[in-house]
Design an enzyme around this catalytic site. Structure first.
Site, short mmCIF file in Angstrom:
data_model
loop_
_atom_site.label_atom_id
_atom_site.label_comp_id
_atom_site.label_asym_id
_atom_site.label_seq_id
_atom_site.Cartn_x
_atom_site.Cartn_y
_atom_site.Cartn_z
N TYR A 143 -2.43 5.04 1.55
CA TYR A 143 -3.12 5.76 2.77
C TYR A 143 -3.01 7.12 2.34
O TYR A 143 -4.05 7.89 2.83
CB TYR A 143 -2.36 5.38 4.12
CG TYR A 143 -2.88 4.05 4.62
CD1 TYR A 143 -2.68 2.86 3.95
CD2 TYR A 143 -3.00 4.15 5.78
CE1 TYR A 143 -2.50 1.70 4.47
CE2 TYR A 143 -3.14 3.00 6.52
CZ TYR A 143 -3.00 1.76 5.89
OH TYR A 143 -3.43 0.54 6.38
N LYS A 192 4.83 -5.36 -5.24
CA LYS A 192 4.10 -6.25 -6.16
C LYS A 192 4.59 -5.81 -7.64
O LYS A 192 3.71 -5.16 -8.24
CB LYS A 192 2.63 -6.11 -5.90
CG LYS A 192 1.74 -7.06 -6.70
CD LYS A 192 1.60 -8.23 -6.44
CE LYS A 192 0.58 -8.85 -7.28
NZ LYS A 192 0.66 -10.52 -7.21
N ASP A 224 2.04 -11.37 -2.56
CA ASP A 224 1.38 -12.50 -2.31
C ASP A 224 2.07 -13.81 -1.79
O ASP A 224 1.97 -14.46 -0.75
CB ASP A 224 0.50 -12.68 -3.47
CG ASP A 224 1.42 -12.91 -4.94
OD1 ASP A 224 2.65 -12.40 -4.69
OD2 ASP A 224 0.96 -13.24 -5.89
N ASP A 248 1.03 -2.91 6.77
CA ASP A 248 -0.26 -3.18 7.62
C ASP A 248 -0.73 -4.46 7.51
O ASP A 248 -0.89 -4.99 8.85
CB ASP A 248 -1.32 -1.98 7.13
CG ASP A 248 -2.46 -2.20 7.85
OD1 ASP A 248 -2.48 -2.21 9.16
OD2 ASP A 248 -3.70 -2.30 7.31
N ASP A 252 0.11 -7.67 10.93
CA ASP A 252 -1.11 -8.38 11.56
C ASP A 252 -0.80 -9.92 11.45
O ASP A 252 -1.10 -10.93 12.41
CB ASP A 252 -2.28 -7.99 11.03
CG ASP A 252 -3.19 -6.87 11.80
OD1 ASP A 252 -2.42 -6.07 12.25
OD2 ASP A 252 -4.34 -6.92 11.64
C1 IPM Z 1 -2.19 0.01 12.16
C2 IPM Z 1 -3.76 0.27 12.06
C3 IPM Z 1 -3.92 1.61 11.27
C4 IPM Z 1 -3.24 1.49 9.94
C5 IPM Z 1 -5.51 2.25 11.21
C6 IPM Z 1 -6.08 1.89 12.32
C7 IPM Z 1 -5.58 3.03 10.44
O1 IPM Z 1 -4.42 -0.83 11.42
O2 IPM Z 1 -1.47 0.81 12.83
O3 IPM Z 1 -1.88 -1.12 11.77
O4 IPM Z 1 -3.94 0.97 9.13
O5 IPM Z 1 -2.08 1.85 9.80
MG MG Z 2 -3.05 -2.39 11.09
#
Ligand code: IPM
Ligand code: MG
Length: 357
Positions: A143, A192, A224, A248, A252
């Site tokens: 990032y 990884k 993975d 990240d 999710d």
């Molecule tokens: C998160 C989001 C952010 C990230 C984006 C919106 C930049 O997905 O906080 O998980 O990737 O960190």
């Molecule tokens: Mg995210």
């Protein structure tokens, strides 16, 4: 009676709606426990772009720093998708994380028993419950490495560089080991290392740091495999330590296992008590303005703020308990309602939580 000063960035999409519920919940908790909160609202992301022509107004970092903590809704949306990368709302999020030195992102993924029906994994594979903490490095890695476009062998190409220093890895490793010490003393570091140099460095430094925490059992897992194990047997994890991008993605994934992206809070911390708190989900532009978004992730983020930045553990417990109790009572926003059952609004969910404080 203590007064706490909170910088508030409602942001875009559903951000303002869910933030309203979180602020009211803090006020209610304040009136119950005898604290007061003052909120300074700041523009950031698309809302700031529309108002002042930049997603990241210059005063954002200094104003946030002059407060006890920061609460953030969500930023971004299709309206600003055509902006060049460095001007996008998402970039503002990276800049605030970097500007405030928030290198440690804590994302707890807890499956509430009442929501077991919303979990996409077979109950026998979840184990007794799922309660895991993802410790995501937040101000390094791909990032924040060099980004760009150039002419390559096959014509125009783009690149993003993954980069980590020993220092960055060591400090996030300490955060994860300390978290593990306060939990089940089990830590899985995800990388990884079979492919990436940064991961080989990651693995070496994390192993070195583990010598200082002999009680914590450390294992390493390729990303993975970790992604697969999370949907296979999520109950095997307690604390997961990983890099910015892997964290990240895995957070999710973990949130969906708990039933909905709308349930997961997060804390972004630096070395002191200062922190930024935001739901792990995005601005959900498709449902913005409809009053149906789930405010729980933001309300639980406010609870994390009480716990980590303001040392108000009792107050945080009360909010967590109120959320649990509302879920047990069967109330659901649309994202967590079972098919065929009725859902309540953002405001009604906030109200129900406050009523139990
Ligand atoms: C998160 C989001 C952010 C990230 C984006 C919106 C930049 O997905 O906080 O998980 O990737 O960190
Ligand atoms: Mg995210």
């Amino acid at each position: 009676m203590s007064d706490y000063r909170i910088a508030v960035i409602p942001g875009d999409g559903i951000g303002p709606e869910i933030m309203d519920e979180a602020l009211r919940t803090l006020e209610k908790a304040g009136s119950v426990f005898g604290h007061s909160f003052s909120f300074t609202k700041l523009l950031m992301g698309g809302a700031a772009y529309d108002a002042v022509g930049t997603c990241f107004p210059e005063q954002t970092v200094p104003v946030c720093r002059s407060h006890d903590a920061v609460l953030l809704g969500a930023v971004g949306g299709p309206k600003w998708d055509a902006l060049p990368g460095p001007e996008r709302p998402e970039k503002a999020l990276l800049k605030i994380r970097e500007g405030l030195g928030l290198y440690a992102n804590l994302r707890p993924a807890i499956m509430h028993k009442a929501l077991a029906g919303a979990c996409p994994i077979k109950p026998e594979n979840v184990g007794d419950s799922m309660d895991l903490l993802i410790v995501r490095e937040l101000t390094g890695g791909i990032y924040f490495g060099e980004h760009g476009w150039r002419d390559g062998k096959f014509g125009p190409e783009a690149y993003d560089v993954e980069r980590y220093s020993e220092t960055e890895i060591r400090r996030i490793a300490h955060v994860a080991f300390k978290a593990a010490m306060a939990r089940k003393k089990s830590l899985v570091s995800v990388d990884k290392a079979n492919v990436l140099e940064t991961s080989r460095l990651w693995r070496r430094v994390v192993s070195e740091v583990s010598a200082e925490y002999p009680e914590v059992s450390l294992s390493h897992m390729y990303v993975d495999n970790a992604a697969m194990q999370l949907v296979y047997r999520p109950g095997q994890f307690d604390v997961i330590l990983t890099s910015n991008m892997f964290g990240d993605i895995l957070s999710d994934e973990a949130s969906m296992i708990t039933g909905s992206l709308g349930m997961l809070p997060s804390a972004s911390l630096s070395d002191g008590s200062f922190g930024l708190y935001e739901p792990s989900h995005g601005s959900a532009p498709d449902i913005a303005g409809k009053g149906i978004a789930n405010p729980i992730a933001t309300i639980l983020s406010a609870s994390m703020m009480l716990r980590y930045s303001l040392s108000l553990a009792k107050e945080a417990d009360a909010i967590d308990y109120a959320v649990e109790s509302v879920l047990n009572s069967g109330m659901r926003t649309a994202d967590i309602a079972e098919p065929g059952t009725s859902a309540i609004s953002t405001a009604a969910m906030g109200e129900a939580i406050r009523a139990r404080l």
